[in-house]
Design a protein around this motif. Structure first.
Motif, PDB file in Angstrom:
ATOM      1  N   ILE A 107      -4.534   3.387   8.537  1.00  0.00           N
ATOM      2  CA  ILE A 107      -3.490   3.978   9.378  1.00  0.00           C
ATOM      3  C   ILE A 107      -2.146   3.937   8.655  1.00  0.00           C
ATOM      4  O   ILE A 107      -1.435   4.944   8.564  1.00  0.00           O
ATOM      5  CB  ILE A 107      -3.422   3.264  10.743  1.00  0.00           C
ATOM      6  CG1 ILE A 107      -4.712   3.522  11.526  1.00  0.00           C
ATOM      7  CG2 ILE A 107      -2.190   3.704  11.531  1.00  0.00           C
ATOM      8  CD1 ILE A 107      -4.889   2.626  12.736  1.00  0.00           C
ATOM      9  N   TYR A 108      -1.801   2.752   8.114  1.00  0.00           N
ATOM     10  CA  TYR A 108      -0.527   2.622   7.411  1.00  0.00           C
ATOM     11  C   TYR A 108      -0.486   3.503   6.169  1.00  0.00           C
ATOM     12  O   TYR A 108       0.512   4.169   5.898  1.00  0.00           O
ATOM     13  CB  TYR A 108      -0.267   1.170   6.999  1.00  0.00           C
ATOM     14  CG  TYR A 108       0.044   0.239   8.143  1.00  0.00           C
ATOM     15  CD1 TYR A 108       1.017   0.549   9.074  1.00  0.00           C
ATOM     16  CD2 TYR A 108      -0.629  -0.963   8.285  1.00  0.00           C
ATOM     17  CE1 TYR A 108       1.315  -0.298  10.114  1.00  0.00           C
ATOM     18  CE2 TYR A 108      -0.341  -1.829   9.320  1.00  0.00           C
ATOM     19  CZ  TYR A 108       0.634  -1.494  10.235  1.00  0.00           C
ATOM     20  OH  TYR A 108       0.916  -2.342  11.253  1.00  0.00           O
ATOM     21  N   GLY A 109      -1.553   3.475   5.394  1.00  0.00           N
ATOM     22  CA  GLY A 109      -1.598   4.268   4.167  1.00  0.00           C
ATOM     23  C   GLY A 109      -1.543   5.755   4.444  1.00  0.00           C
ATOM     24  O   GLY A 109      -0.896   6.512   3.721  1.00  0.00           O
ATOM     25  N   GLY A 110      -2.218   6.179   5.513  1.00  0.00           N
ATOM     26  CA  GLY A 110      -2.221   7.592   5.878  1.00  0.00           C
ATOM     27  C   GLY A 110      -0.861   8.092   6.309  1.00  0.00           C
ATOM     28  O   GLY A 110      -0.546   9.277   6.172  1.00  0.00           O
ATOM     29  N   SER A 111      -0.046   7.183   6.814  1.00  0.00           N
ATOM     30  CA  SER A 111       1.291   7.603   7.244  1.00  0.00           C
ATOM     31  C   SER A 111       2.350   7.319   6.182  1.00  0.00           C
ATOM     32  O   SER A 111       3.545   7.444   6.442  1.00  0.00           O
ATOM     33  CB  SER A 111       1.660   6.903   8.552  1.00  0.00           C
ATOM     34  OG  SER A 111       1.653   5.504   8.374  1.00  0.00           O
ATOM     35  N   ALA A 112       1.912   6.984   4.966  1.00  0.00           N
ATOM     36  CA  ALA A 112       2.849   6.629   3.890  1.00  0.00           C
ATOM     37  C   ALA A 112       3.843   7.741   3.600  1.00  0.00           C
ATOM     38  O   ALA A 112       5.004   7.480   3.313  1.00  0.00           O
ATOM     39  CB  ALA A 112       2.089   6.264   2.620  1.00  0.00           C
ATOM     40  N   ARG A 113       3.406   8.962   3.654  1.00  0.00           N
ATOM     41  CA  ARG A 113       4.305  10.079   3.342  1.00  0.00           C
ATOM     42  C   ARG A 113       5.437  10.188   4.362  1.00  0.00           C
ATOM     43  O   ARG A 113       6.498  10.720   4.052  1.00  0.00           O
ATOM     44  CB  ARG A 113       3.534  11.393   3.300  1.00  0.00           C
ATOM     45  CG  ARG A 113       2.449  11.413   2.247  1.00  0.00           C
ATOM     46  CD  ARG A 113       3.047  11.457   0.861  1.00  0.00           C
ATOM     47  NE  ARG A 113       1.992  11.445  -0.135  1.00  0.00           N
ATOM     48  CZ  ARG A 113       1.963  10.642  -1.163  1.00  0.00           C
ATOM     49  NH1 ARG A 113       2.918   9.766  -1.345  1.00  0.00           N
ATOM     50  NH2 ARG A 113       0.978  10.692  -2.033  1.00  0.00           N
ATOM     51  N   LEU A 114       5.208   9.644   5.557  1.00  0.00           N
ATOM     52  CA  LEU A 114       6.245   9.698   6.583  1.00  0.00           C
ATOM     53  C   LEU A 114       7.362   8.681   6.328  1.00  0.00           C
ATOM     54  O   LEU A 114       8.462   8.836   6.837  1.00  0.00           O
ATOM     55  CB  LEU A 114       5.635   9.445   7.968  1.00  0.00           C
ATOM     56  CG  LEU A 114       4.570  10.434   8.422  1.00  0.00           C
ATOM     57  CD1 LEU A 114       3.970   9.975   9.743  1.00  0.00           C
ATOM     58  CD2 LEU A 114       5.165  11.822   8.569  1.00  0.00           C
ATOM     59  N   VAL A 115       7.044   7.663   5.556  1.00  0.00           N
ATOM     60  CA  VAL A 115       8.026   6.601   5.328  1.00  0.00           C
ATOM     61  C   VAL A 115       8.351   6.454   3.848  1.00  0.00           C
ATOM     62  O   VAL A 115       8.557   5.356   3.352  1.00  0.00           O
ATOM     63  CB  VAL A 115       7.529   5.257   5.915  1.00  0.00           C
ATOM     64  CG1 VAL A 115       7.496   5.289   7.408  1.00  0.00           C
ATOM     65  CG2 VAL A 115       6.180   4.868   5.341  1.00  0.00           C
ATOM     66  N   ILE A 139       0.845  -1.203   0.000  1.00  0.00           N
ATOM     67  CA  ILE A 139       0.000   0.000   0.000  1.00  0.00           C
ATOM     68  C   ILE A 139       0.876   1.247   0.000  1.00  0.00           C
ATOM     69  O   ILE A 139       0.640   2.189  -0.762  1.00  0.00           O
ATOM     70  CB  ILE A 139      -0.969  -0.011   1.198  1.00  0.00           C
ATOM     71  CG1 ILE A 139      -1.999  -1.126   1.016  1.00  0.00           C
ATOM     72  CG2 ILE A 139      -1.659   1.337   1.366  1.00  0.00           C
ATOM     73  CD1 ILE A 139      -2.872  -1.370   2.227  1.00  0.00           C
ATOM     74  N   VAL A 140       1.903   1.251   0.838  1.00  0.00           N
ATOM     75  CA  VAL A 140       2.818   2.395   0.900  1.00  0.00           C
ATOM     76  C   VAL A 140       3.531   2.567  -0.444  1.00  0.00           C
ATOM     77  O   VAL A 140       3.619   3.680  -0.971  1.00  0.00           O
ATOM     78  CB  VAL A 140       3.830   2.228   2.057  1.00  0.00           C
ATOM     79  CG1 VAL A 140       4.942   3.254   1.976  1.00  0.00           C
ATOM     80  CG2 VAL A 140       3.113   2.308   3.407  1.00  0.00           C
ATOM     81  N   VAL A 200      -6.670   1.443   0.095  1.00  0.00           N
ATOM     82  CA  VAL A 200      -7.080   0.765   1.329  1.00  0.00           C
ATOM     83  C   VAL A 200      -8.179  -0.258   1.043  1.00  0.00           C
ATOM     84  O   VAL A 200      -8.096  -1.417   1.457  1.00  0.00           O
ATOM     85  CB  VAL A 200      -7.534   1.790   2.393  1.00  0.00           C
ATOM     86  CG1 VAL A 200      -8.222   1.103   3.563  1.00  0.00           C
ATOM     87  CG2 VAL A 200      -6.335   2.597   2.883  1.00  0.00           C
ATOM     88  N   GLY A 201      -9.212   0.160   0.315  1.00  0.00           N
ATOM     89  CA  GLY A 201     -10.327  -0.747   0.034  1.00  0.00           C
ATOM     90  C   GLY A 201      -9.913  -1.934  -0.818  1.00  0.00           C
ATOM     91  O   GLY A 201     -10.218  -3.087  -0.494  1.00  0.00           O
ATOM     92  N   VAL A 202      -9.202  -1.665  -1.903  1.00  0.00           N
ATOM     93  CA  VAL A 202      -8.765  -2.736  -2.796  1.00  0.00           C
ATOM     94  C   VAL A 202      -7.700  -3.591  -2.099  1.00  0.00           C
ATOM     95  O   VAL A 202      -7.687  -4.819  -2.254  1.00  0.00           O
ATOM     96  CB  VAL A 202      -8.254  -2.165  -4.137  1.00  0.00           C
ATOM     97  CG1 VAL A 202      -7.588  -3.225  -4.989  1.00  0.00           C
ATOM     98  CG2 VAL A 202      -9.413  -1.517  -4.895  1.00  0.00           C
ATOM     99  N   GLY A 203      -6.828  -2.970  -1.315  1.00  0.00           N
ATOM    100  CA  GLY A 203      -5.818  -3.730  -0.574  1.00  0.00           C
ATOM    101  C   GLY A 203      -6.451  -4.673   0.439  1.00  0.00           C
ATOM    102  O   GLY A 203      -6.057  -5.837   0.544  1.00  0.00           O
ATOM    103  N   ALA A 204      -7.433  -4.181   1.189  1.00  0.00           N
ATOM    104  CA  ALA A 204      -8.113  -5.033   2.163  1.00  0.00           C
ATOM    105  C   ALA A 204      -8.855  -6.170   1.462  1.00  0.00           C
ATOM    106  O   ALA A 204      -8.841  -7.312   1.929  1.00  0.00           O
ATOM    107  CB  ALA A 204      -9.075  -4.201   3.010  1.00  0.00           C
ATOM    108  N   LEU A 205      -9.485  -5.871   0.333  1.00  0.00           N
ATOM    109  CA  LEU A 205     -10.195  -6.896  -0.429  1.00  0.00           C
ATOM    110  C   LEU A 205      -9.226  -7.942  -0.979  1.00  0.00           C
ATOM    111  O   LEU A 205      -9.454  -9.154  -0.849  1.00  0.00           O
ATOM    112  CB  LEU A 205     -10.989  -6.253  -1.568  1.00  0.00           C
ATOM    113  CG  LEU A 205     -11.799  -7.219  -2.431  1.00  0.00           C
ATOM    114  CD1 LEU A 205     -12.896  -7.891  -1.617  1.00  0.00           C
ATOM    115  CD2 LEU A 205     -12.395  -6.477  -3.620  1.00  0.00           C
ATOM    116  N   GLY A 206      -8.130  -7.491  -1.572  1.00  0.00           N
ATOM    117  CA  GLY A 206      -7.131  -8.424  -2.100  1.00  0.00           C
ATOM    118  C   GLY A 206      -6.521  -9.289  -1.008  1.00  0.00           C
ATOM    119  O   GLY A 206      -6.329 -10.500  -1.196  1.00  0.00           O
ATOM    120  N   ALA A 207      -6.230  -8.681   0.145  1.00  0.00           N
ATOM    121  CA  ALA A 207      -5.667  -9.436   1.268  1.00  0.00           C
ATOM    122  C   ALA A 207      -6.667 -10.469   1.783  1.00  0.00           C
ATOM    123  O   ALA A 207      -6.314 -11.624   2.022  1.00  0.00           O
ATOM    124  CB  ALA A 207      -5.255  -8.484   2.387  1.00  0.00           C
TER     125      ALA A 207
END
Length: 188
Positions: free
Chosen positions: A136-144, A29-30, A44-51
């Motif tokens: 949460i992870y996707g929202g903090s992507a810019r930090l990492v 996602i990141v 987020v939606g497609v990632g959760a669905l794929g997972a």
């Protein structure tokens, strides 16, 4: 955009088919969040669905395999399933916490498949938890932004803690059908 989203879905789905040592979905996602213009909500939606779908297929694969074990192991798995499903509230609470945690989920789905647990509710709870954690992870992507997919693979394959955790979970998966759950839980 549609082709990027399809590629993203296929990558997440394929990684979640792995029973161990796959990179965490949040790293994908990141990666896509940083390197594409795909909106975070879609990732987020497609990632959760794929997972969720990848883990569901993994669990069904282990269920198929579990049907081809000895009668003794099958009886042990049936007792494990009964114990798991007996207290619905505790099951939902534990699954919800697990779905939100960063712990690897592949072995949990493999064990659920082996034991014959009802997989659709199990997968729906996982999906709901992943919607929250991936947000949460996707929202903090810019930090990492400097964290790459290569780093995620390297961490999974070289971290002593990560390797140890994967090996412990795999050992638990191997032991699951070998435990006489009926006797251990005080049932005939």
């Amino acid at each position: 955009m549609a082709s990027e989203l399809l590629l993203f879905f296929l990558a997440v789905f394929a990684i979640n088919l792995l029973p161990a040592f796959g990179p965490p979905t949040w790293s994908i996602i990141v990666l896509f969040g940083i390197n594409t213009d795909l909106p975070l909500a879609a990732l987020v939606g497609v990632g959760a669905l794929g997972a969720a779908l990848g883990r569901l297929v993994l669990a069904y694969g282990f269920r198929f395999w579990g049907e081809h074990v000895s009668d003794r192991l099958r009886a042990n798995l049936a007792a494990a399933r009964e114990a798991f499903e007996r207290r619905r509230r505790n099951t939902v609470l534990a699954l919800g916490l697990f779905a939100l945690s960063p712990l690897p989920s592949a072995q949990l789905f493999a064990a659920a498949g082996l034991a014959g647990v009802k997989l659709v509710p199990f997968t729906l709870a996982f999906f709901a938890g992943r919607l929250v954690s991936y947000s949460i992870y996707g929202g903090s992507a810019r930090l990492v932004e400097r964290y790459s997919l290569g780093d995620a693979f390297k961490e999974v394959l070289t971290s002593p803690v990560g390797i140890g955790l994967q090996l412990i979970l795999l050992a638990g998966l191997v032991m699951l059908p070998r435990i006489d759950w009926a006797r251990w839980l005080g049932r005939k």
